[in-house]
Enzyme design. Structure first.
Site, PDB file in Angstrom:
ATOM      1  N   ASP A   1     -22.700   5.491   9.365  1.00  0.00           N
ATOM      2  CA  ASP A   1     -22.887   4.201  10.042  1.00  0.00           C
ATOM      3  C   ASP A   1     -23.562   3.219   9.101  1.00  0.00           C
ATOM      4  O   ASP A   1     -23.152   2.060   8.995  1.00  0.00           O
ATOM      5  CB  ASP A   1     -23.771   4.376  11.288  1.00  0.00           C
ATOM      6  CG  ASP A   1     -23.063   5.198  12.363  1.00  0.00           C
ATOM      7  OD1 ASP A   1     -21.832   5.288  12.306  1.00  0.00           O
ATOM      8  OD2 ASP A   1     -23.772   5.732  13.236  1.00  0.00           O
TER       9      ASP A   1
ATOM     10  N   PRO B   1       0.828  -1.206   0.000  1.00  0.00           N
ATOM     11  CA  PRO B   1       0.000   0.000   0.000  1.00  0.00           C
ATOM     12  C   PRO B   1       0.866   1.262   0.000  1.00  0.00           C
ATOM     13  O   PRO B   1       2.035   1.201   0.398  1.00  0.00           O
ATOM     14  CB  PRO B   1      -0.786  -0.093   1.309  1.00  0.00           C
ATOM     15  CG  PRO B   1      -0.567  -1.449   1.840  1.00  0.00           C
ATOM     16  CD  PRO B   1       0.664  -1.991   1.227  1.00  0.00           C
TER      17      PRO B   1
ATOM     18  N   GLU C   1     -24.038   8.662  20.240  1.00  0.00           N
ATOM     19  CA  GLU C   1     -22.738   8.081  20.598  1.00  0.00           C
ATOM     20  C   GLU C   1     -22.868   7.168  21.813  1.00  0.00           C
ATOM     21  O   GLU C   1     -22.208   6.123  21.886  1.00  0.00           O
ATOM     22  CB  GLU C   1     -21.703   9.180  20.871  1.00  0.00           C
ATOM     23  CG  GLU C   1     -21.413  10.100  19.683  1.00  0.00           C
ATOM     24  CD  GLU C   1     -20.983   9.367  18.411  1.00  0.00           C
ATOM     25  OE1 GLU C   1     -20.430   8.254  18.530  1.00  0.00           O
ATOM     26  OE2 GLU C   1     -21.225   9.889  17.319  1.00  0.00           O
TER      27      GLU C   1
END
Ligand code: ADP
Ligand code: MG
Ligand code: ZN
Length: 636
Positions: free
Chosen positions: A522, A226, A447
């Protein structure tokens, strides 16, 4: 650390220069042709040969002449079809110019008189000088601009032998053709790649040891990994370790400037390397020329193919005992032409992976060598908290932390500086705007939901930090810290990870009886994870243990690959259902957990609203307290 890609060569790509050059060339042409038909008067005057003139004179076809020095301008009585000097086809010439041979005596004048030609004599043009000057001036200007351009390019290139006139030559910089000052000890970790290259170093130091035994050393080494994992660094260190000249060029430079010279650049590069052997040639980003040929991928670039072919034939051309090693680097091994990887070419492949925890510690240590660090800083903790980061990322982290400490006028780098730097890198800079109380509240419950569900479910990554300080694009964040670098992902881990990802939204739903757009990321993450579970990892009963390449990502770049579809429409439909099922199940698990721990969720959210940031210990304490409080309440 110095970047050996060196000076920016964008000037070559700058179209402005090309336009200027083209203009100059056009100008030169216009001028050149203008010169042929040049006349001083308004009349069209062709230049003819003395023989042509002489023939017309004999034929009594000359009306008048004007002599200036050796130049003779004149007019025919009848125009004649002649082929003027410098012209391609005959023209009807009436007015002409020719030049007299210098030995022409006065008998020419006698001839004129006998043929009744009107003769005029003018002094040799005082303007002759100006005529010459006028003819030369544009060229002077053109050459001047050209030279300026060349100088400019040369200085930008920073190397002798560069410049516009040498575009066929390799741009492998001469200053790179000396021993790099770094060695293996500047490359932290990477035990395995270093060991692989050790042999190369030994060979360069003492080639006879190998040739005596008839052993062949691989001449082409491909470093695969990478971006930012230190491939370029390792190649330079190899040359430094062996103490041999290092010719470094980025493959894209081969083809960047003028079409048709990539191949000759390759030839020149190898020639130079041969002249200085033993030496190492380093071709960075080889995928830019080494893409599979004939696929039409990247536009079927002819130039690129020629360059690649030249590279291949150069590599075939040198003998196994020739002390030249070609190292190349890429992060796209998937697109490389198989011919490049064939035995005898880049047949030794060294994978350079993202560093593990131990290597991260070593890299941090290397980059902190010349920096002052407070004794409270535990580098191992930082290494632990930076899974997935490459050497370049860690270098950046160290630098950010040092900047932070300097900005605050500290004499050393403290733990807090590292933490702030990490937050900044992972999540962006803090946003200072103020947000409405409503938004803060939604974020806090969101959260708190993530944190609580991850705490309650087994096999999940431990929480590192929960925060409702807006940073970058996010309003808040729950950070996790894997205990170890993970290489495998068990299904039970992934399923719970899905629940944790959906818990923020679940919490909003439970508390506000509504959902918000804040859960977009999410949902995106959860969906792509579920897609991989179903289509690549065989984790769905209905789809079965097949890998269908849906949602496949590039191993190094983390981008989705454009792959041909290898499944039917029916299968696509089944996969869609299975992906959805996984997510819906995960969501209901989160719903249930939050519902059963409603008061704990409340305590966590309130603590977040108060303190903005909670670390792992805080979260654990709040959950424990809330639960024992609830039990006491029940007991009464
Ligand atoms: P790549 O060529 O793989 O993209 P580079 O070699 O350009 O990566 O690495 C970028 C920078 O990251 C290097 O200049 C170096 O400072 C740092 N780095 C990467 N890996 C290491 C390592 N193992 N040890 C020390 N520094 C490293
Ligand atoms: Mg590189
Ligand atoms: Zn969230």
């Amino acid at each position: 650390m110095a970047d050996d890609k060196g000076i920016d060569s964008s000037v070559y790509k700058n179209p402005v220069w090309k336009v200027v050059l083209a203009l100059l060339i056009i100008l030169a042409f216009v001028y050149f042709f203008g010169e042929i038909f040049k006349t001083n008067e308004a009349i069209q005057r062709y230049k003819i040969t003395y023989t042509q003139f002489s023939a017309e004179l004999k034929a009594n076809n000359v009306k008048s002449v004007t002599i200036r020095g050796l130049a003779l301008d004149g007019e025919f009585i009848k125009s004649v079809s002649l082929k003027p000097v410098n012209d391609i086809r005959p023209r009807d010439v009436k007015n002409f110019r020719t030049f007299l041979p210098s030995f022409q005596g006065s008998d020419l004048i006698a001839q004129f008189e006998s043929k009744n030609v009107a003769v005029d004599v003018e002094p040799e043009e005082s303007s002759a000088f100006w005529q010459i000057a006028l003819a030369v001036l544009p060229w002077v200007i053109i050459i001047g601009v050209w030279v300026l351009l060349m100088r400019r390019m040369q200085s930008i290139q920073g190397g002798a032998g560069g410049g516009l006139f040498s575009f066929g030559q390799s741009k492998a910089k001469l200053f790179d053709a000396k021993k790099p000052s770094i060695s293996f000890k500047d490359v932290a970790g990477m035990e395995y790649p270093k060991k692989e290259l050790e042999e190369t170093v030994e060979f360069m130091k003492d080639p006879s040891r190998f040739s005596r035994l008839g052993a062949k050393i691989p001449k082409g080494i491909l470093l695969i990994g990478p971006p930012g994992t230190g491939k370029t660094l390792l190649a330079r260190a190899t040359a430094g370790e062996a103490g041999v000249p290092f010719f470094s060029i980025s493959a894209s430079e081969f083809i960047e400037m003028f079409v048709g010279v990539g191949a000759s650049r390759v030839r020149d590069l190898f020639k130079r390397a041969r002249d200085m052997k033993p030496s190492i040639i380093f071709i960075d980003e080889i995928d830019s020329i080494g893409r599979t040929r004939g696929t039409g991928l990247g536009g079927g670039h002819d130039e690129r193919e020629q360059t690649l072919n030249q590279l291949l034939s150069e590599m075939d051309g040198f003998e196994p005992h020739e002390e030249i090693i070609v190292i190349s680097a890429t992060n796209r091994p998937d697109v490389l032409d198989p011919a490049l990887l064939r035995p005898g070419r880049f047949d030794r492949h060294i994978i350079i992976d993202r560093p593990g925890r131990k290597d991260r510690l070593a890299i941090l240590t290397v980059h902190l060598r010349n920096k002052k660090v407070a004794s409270e800083v535990n580098l191992d903790d930082i290494a632990k908290g930076t899974p997935g980061m490459t050497g370049a990322d860690l270098e950046n982290l160290v630098n950010e932390a040092a900047l932070q400490a300097a900005r605050d006028g500290k004499d050393r780098i403290y733990k807090k500086d590292f933490e702030d730097a990490l937050d900044k890198i992972l999540m962006g800079t803090k946003r200072e705007e103020s947000f409405s109380a409503e938004e803060r509240k939604i974020t806090a419950y969101h959260e708190a939901g993530h944190a609580l569900v991850s705490f309650k479910l087994p096999y999940t990554d431990p929480i590192h930090k929960v925060s409702i300080i807006p940073r970058g694009i996010s309003m808040g964040v729950t950070q996790f810290l894997p205990e170890e670098d993970r290489h495998y992902y068990p299904k039970k881990y992934l399923v719970n990870k899905l629940s944790v990802a959906l818990a923020g939204r679940a919490s909003e739903k439970l508390v506000f009886k509504d959902v918000s757009s804040g859960a977009q990321e999410d949902l995106k993450n959860a969906t792509s994870l579920a897609e991989k579970m179903v289509a690549q990892w065989g984790m769905s009963e209905k789809v079965g243990p097949v890998s269908l390449g849906r949602g496949e990502e590039h191993p190094f770049l983390g981008r989705e690959l454009a792959m041909p579809k290898r499944y039917s429409e029916d299968m696509a439909w089944i996969m869609d259902q299975e992906i959805r099922n996984l997510i819906v199940e995960a969501e209901s698990k989160a719903d249930e957990l939050l519902n059963n721990n409603r008061s704990t969720l409340e305590s966590l959210a309130q603590a977040l609203l108060k303190d903005e940031t909670l670390n792992r210990e805080d979260v654990e304490r709040i959950i424990k307290e809330s639960e024992s409080g609830a039990r006491k309440h029940e007991a009464n």
